[in-house]
Design an enzyme around this catalytic site. Structure first.
Site, PDB file in Angstrom:
ATOM      1  N   LYS A 148       0.847  -1.209   0.000  1.00  0.00           N
ATOM      2  CA  LYS A 148       0.000   0.000   0.000  1.00  0.00           C
ATOM      3  C   LYS A 148       0.879   1.255   0.000  1.00  0.00           C
ATOM      4  O   LYS A 148       2.086   1.177   0.255  1.00  0.00           O
ATOM      5  CB  LYS A 148      -0.912  -0.028   1.222  1.00  0.00           C
ATOM      6  CG  LYS A 148      -0.158  -0.020   2.554  1.00  0.00           C
ATOM      7  CD  LYS A 148      -1.046  -0.433   3.721  1.00  0.00           C
ATOM      8  CE  LYS A 148      -0.277  -0.408   5.019  1.00  0.00           C
ATOM      9  NZ  LYS A 148      -1.039  -1.012   6.136  1.00  0.00           N
ATOM     10  N   TYR A 162      16.756  29.334   8.915  1.00  0.00           N
ATOM     11  CA  TYR A 162      15.561  30.046   9.384  1.00  0.00           C
ATOM     12  C   TYR A 162      15.451  29.998  10.904  1.00  0.00           C
ATOM     13  O   TYR A 162      15.671  28.958  11.519  1.00  0.00           O
ATOM     14  CB  TYR A 162      14.303  29.403   8.802  1.00  0.00           C
ATOM     15  CG  TYR A 162      14.084  29.684   7.333  1.00  0.00           C
ATOM     16  CD1 TYR A 162      13.904  30.987   6.873  1.00  0.00           C
ATOM     17  CD2 TYR A 162      14.038  28.642   6.415  1.00  0.00           C
ATOM     18  CE1 TYR A 162      13.693  31.244   5.524  1.00  0.00           C
ATOM     19  CE2 TYR A 162      13.816  28.889   5.066  1.00  0.00           C
ATOM     20  CZ  TYR A 162      13.648  30.193   4.620  1.00  0.00           C
ATOM     21  OH  TYR A 162      13.427  30.437   3.299  1.00  0.00           O
TER      22      TYR A 162
HETATM   23  C1  LIG Z   1      -0.276  -2.015   6.794  1.00  0.00           C
HETATM   24  C2  LIG Z   1      -0.867  -3.300   7.236  1.00  0.00           C
HETATM   25  C3  LIG Z   1      -0.069  -4.440   7.422  1.00  0.00           C
HETATM   26  C4  LIG Z   1       1.445  -4.393   7.360  1.00  0.00           C
HETATM   27  O1  LIG Z   1       1.916  -3.863   8.565  1.00  0.00           O
HETATM   28  P1  LIG Z   1       3.502  -3.704   8.838  1.00  0.00           P
HETATM   29  O2  LIG Z   1       3.561  -3.181  10.222  1.00  0.00           O
HETATM   30  O3  LIG Z   1       3.979  -2.697   7.849  1.00  0.00           O
HETATM   31  O4  LIG Z   1       4.078  -5.031   8.637  1.00  0.00           O
HETATM   32  C5  LIG Z   1      -0.698  -5.630   7.708  1.00  0.00           C
HETATM   33  N1  LIG Z   1      -2.042  -5.702   7.837  1.00  0.00           N
HETATM   34  C6  LIG Z   1      -2.841  -4.628   7.703  1.00  0.00           C
HETATM   35  C7  LIG Z   1      -4.304  -4.765   7.870  1.00  0.00           C
HETATM   36  C8  LIG Z   1      -2.285  -3.385   7.408  1.00  0.00           C
HETATM   37  O5  LIG Z   1      -3.060  -2.313   7.282  1.00  0.00           O
END
Ligand SMILES: *Cc1c(COP(=O)(O)O)cnc(C)c1O
Length: 363
Positions: free
Chosen positions: A39, A259
């Site tokens: 994702k 800054y």
């Molecule tokens: C993002 C996500 C994962 C992966 O989690 P990590 O901590 O990056 O391994 C697994 N399951 C769900 C439902 C997620 O949203």
């Protein structure tokens, strides 16, 4: 001097390291299949490139339907799990059209399936075991499960899943409580296939391994735990974010840098200016003292991060020159370290690299 290659602000993505990290996930849980989580543009690494490199994954997982369509358009034919499921009739049509596996997490989705009969879809019924974000409460599960078993819109067997809230802390027994709630909830149901473990659970909670594990952050070479490094888990960084010096100069004792003048020189100083800033995704909240590698040598960030530039302390290498290479995170400098100095987590830094940065893929 920098080598003959043109100085650029770039993210080099080592796809071999990504493949290696998937093999670490598989070896940690030999009896489980892997839904590689890609994702948010594969945590900022480039979703299609990463999907193509991870041919050993059994399936992929993303959050948004647009991400699935992008993967299908790129020719990815493996199962893809939509982690939030669908929210409208239009999305349900796309789910059927693109053959998308769905997380079923609320009754609205059951209603949509009732209202629009069509080809059966593969679902993972999500149980809220304590995260209190998505999923059915354990008490609702019998009804939902029955509904799915009887519905011609759902492929059999129905699968079940949950997600941990605190698995990154190996001393927090909330994970065991969630696991217990999960198995109690599906007791008596025909739950042949389950999915529970994220990266932290794959590496730290073997009792949570099941048919389908869901590694995310570990695939990118980042430790999922609060107090351990990627190295300790044999994970290799995938993204190396680099830039170069665009100026080297002297600043007098008592003068301030950047800054707001938040950093004041305690002595005459040689400083370098690096072509990277929050406009590239380098965190604005990185503090003075955040490590930066100039010519592979560690030096300190000085003063505030600007949109396009940062300043670094070159007192230890006063012969550094314009064009010299700089690494902000990745090989030799874990993104977890930078995250700590910036008060955030590696996930956010990796996701936040902007499209001004040039991406280069190594395989
Ligand atoms: C993002 C996500 C994962 C992966 O989690 P990590 O901590 O990056 O391994 C697994 N399951 C769900 C439902 C997620 O949203």
């Amino acid at each position: 001097m920098a080598s003959s290659s043109v100085a650029k602000t770039k993210a080099v993505i080592n796809l071999t390291a990504c493949q290696h990290n998937l093999s670490v996930a598989k070896q940690a849980a030999p009896g489980s299949k892997c839904i590689a989580i890609i994702k948010a543009n594969a945590y900022g690494h480039g979703m299609v490139e990463v999907a193509n490199a991870l041919y050993d994954a059994d399936a992929f997982g993303v959050a948004r339907i647009e991400e699935v369509i992008q993967l299908r358009d790129a020719g990815i034919s493996k199962p893809i799990l939509l982690l939030e499921g669908f929210t409208s009739k239009e999305e349900l049509e796309l789910v059927r059209l693109h053959n998308i596996d769905c997380v079923l997490q609320n009754k609205h989705q059951l209603q949509l399936l009732d209202d629009s009969p069509g080809d059966a879809i593969t679902v993972y019924i999500k149980i809220d075991t304590g995260m209190h974000r998505l999923g059915f409460n354990p008490e609702e599960l019998n009804d939902v499960s029955q509904w799915c078993e009887q519905s011609s819109s759902i492929n059999k067997p129905v699968r079940y899943m949950t997600h941990f809230a605190n698995a990154d802390d190996k001393h927090d027994d909330k994970t065991l409580k969630q696991l217990d709630t999960f198995y109690k909830s599906i007791d008596g149901l025909s739950a042949d296939e389950n999915s529970i473990a994220n990266s932290a659970a794959i590496l730290g909670w073997p009792q949570s391994h099941s048919d389908w594990n869901r590694p995310g952050i570990m695939l990118y070479g980042v430790s999922p735990f609060v107090n351990s490094t990627a190295d300790e888990h044999n994970l290799k960084p995938v993204m190396t974010l680099s830039s170069y010096l665009i100026a080297v100069k002297q600043v007098k004792k008592g003068e301030s840098i950047g800054y707001g003048g938040t950093y004041v020189c305690e002595q005459d100083k040689t400083i370098g200016v690096v072509a990277i800033g929050y406009g590239d995704g380098y965190p604005r909240h990185a503090k003075t003292g955040t490590p930066v590698l100039v010519n592979n040598k560690r030096c300190d960030l000085l003063g505030r991060v600007s949109m396009d530039m940062i300043c670094v302390d070159l007192d230890d290498q006063t012969n550094a020159q314009v064009g010299d290479p700089v690494v902000l995170w990745g090989e030799g400098l874990p993104v977890e370290t930078i995250a700590e100095y910036a008060g955030t987590i590696g996930y956010e830094l990796l996701c936040g690299v902007t499209n001004r940065v040039e991406f280069e893929y190594l395989d």
